[in-house]
Design a protein around this motif. Structure first.
Motif, mmCIF file in Angstrom:
data_model
loop_
_atom_site.group_PDB
_atom_site.id
_atom_site.type_symbol
_atom_site.label_atom_id
_atom_site.label_comp_id
_atom_site.label_asym_id
_atom_site.label_seq_id
_atom_site.Cartn_x
_atom_site.Cartn_y
_atom_site.Cartn_z
ATOM 1 N N ALA A 149 5.080 -8.649 10.633
ATOM 2 C CA ALA A 149 3.676 -8.066 10.824
ATOM 3 C C ALA A 149 3.539 -6.277 10.689
ATOM 4 N N GLN A 150 5.317 -6.017 10.420
ATOM 5 C CA GLN A 150 5.415 -4.745 9.499
ATOM 6 C C GLN A 150 4.953 -4.953 8.071
ATOM 7 N N HIS A 151 5.596 -5.736 7.581
ATOM 8 C CA HIS A 151 5.111 -6.434 6.136
ATOM 9 C C HIS A 151 4.416 -6.976 5.347
ATOM 10 N N ALA A 152 3.090 -7.210 6.213
ATOM 11 C CA ALA A 152 1.981 -7.602 5.626
ATOM 12 C C ALA A 152 0.974 -6.934 5.155
ATOM 13 N N GLY A 153 0.158 -7.800 4.379
ATOM 14 C CA GLY A 153 -1.161 -6.238 3.967
ATOM 15 C C GLY A 153 -1.034 -5.920 2.386
#
Length: 67
Positions: free
Chosen positions: A63-67
């Motif tokens: 979730a922290q590294h999505a995008g």
């Protein structure tokens, strides 16, 4: 032929009102799904609700590294 009683009603909102409402939701970090303008002129902005926290450490990392 249009009678006087069938004349179009004045719209009780302006485009800038809708723009400000949407920008306020976006400024709060929410994703806008749709907007509704009701006959009484009220503006409703539907946004995505926050999802549950990731359970596993991998899900948190993902979730922290999505995008």
């Amino acid at each position: 032929m249009t009678r006087a009683s069938e004349a179009p009603r004045k719209v009780p909102f302006r485009q800038i009102d809708v723009t400000r409402a949407v920008r306020a939701v976006v400024a709060c970090g929410q994703e806008v799904l749709r907007t509704e303008i009701r006959p009484d002129g009220s503006i409703v902005v539907i946004h995505r609700t926050a999802s549950a926290d990731p359970v596993s450490p991998f899900d948190k990392w993902k979730a922290q590294h999505a995008g």
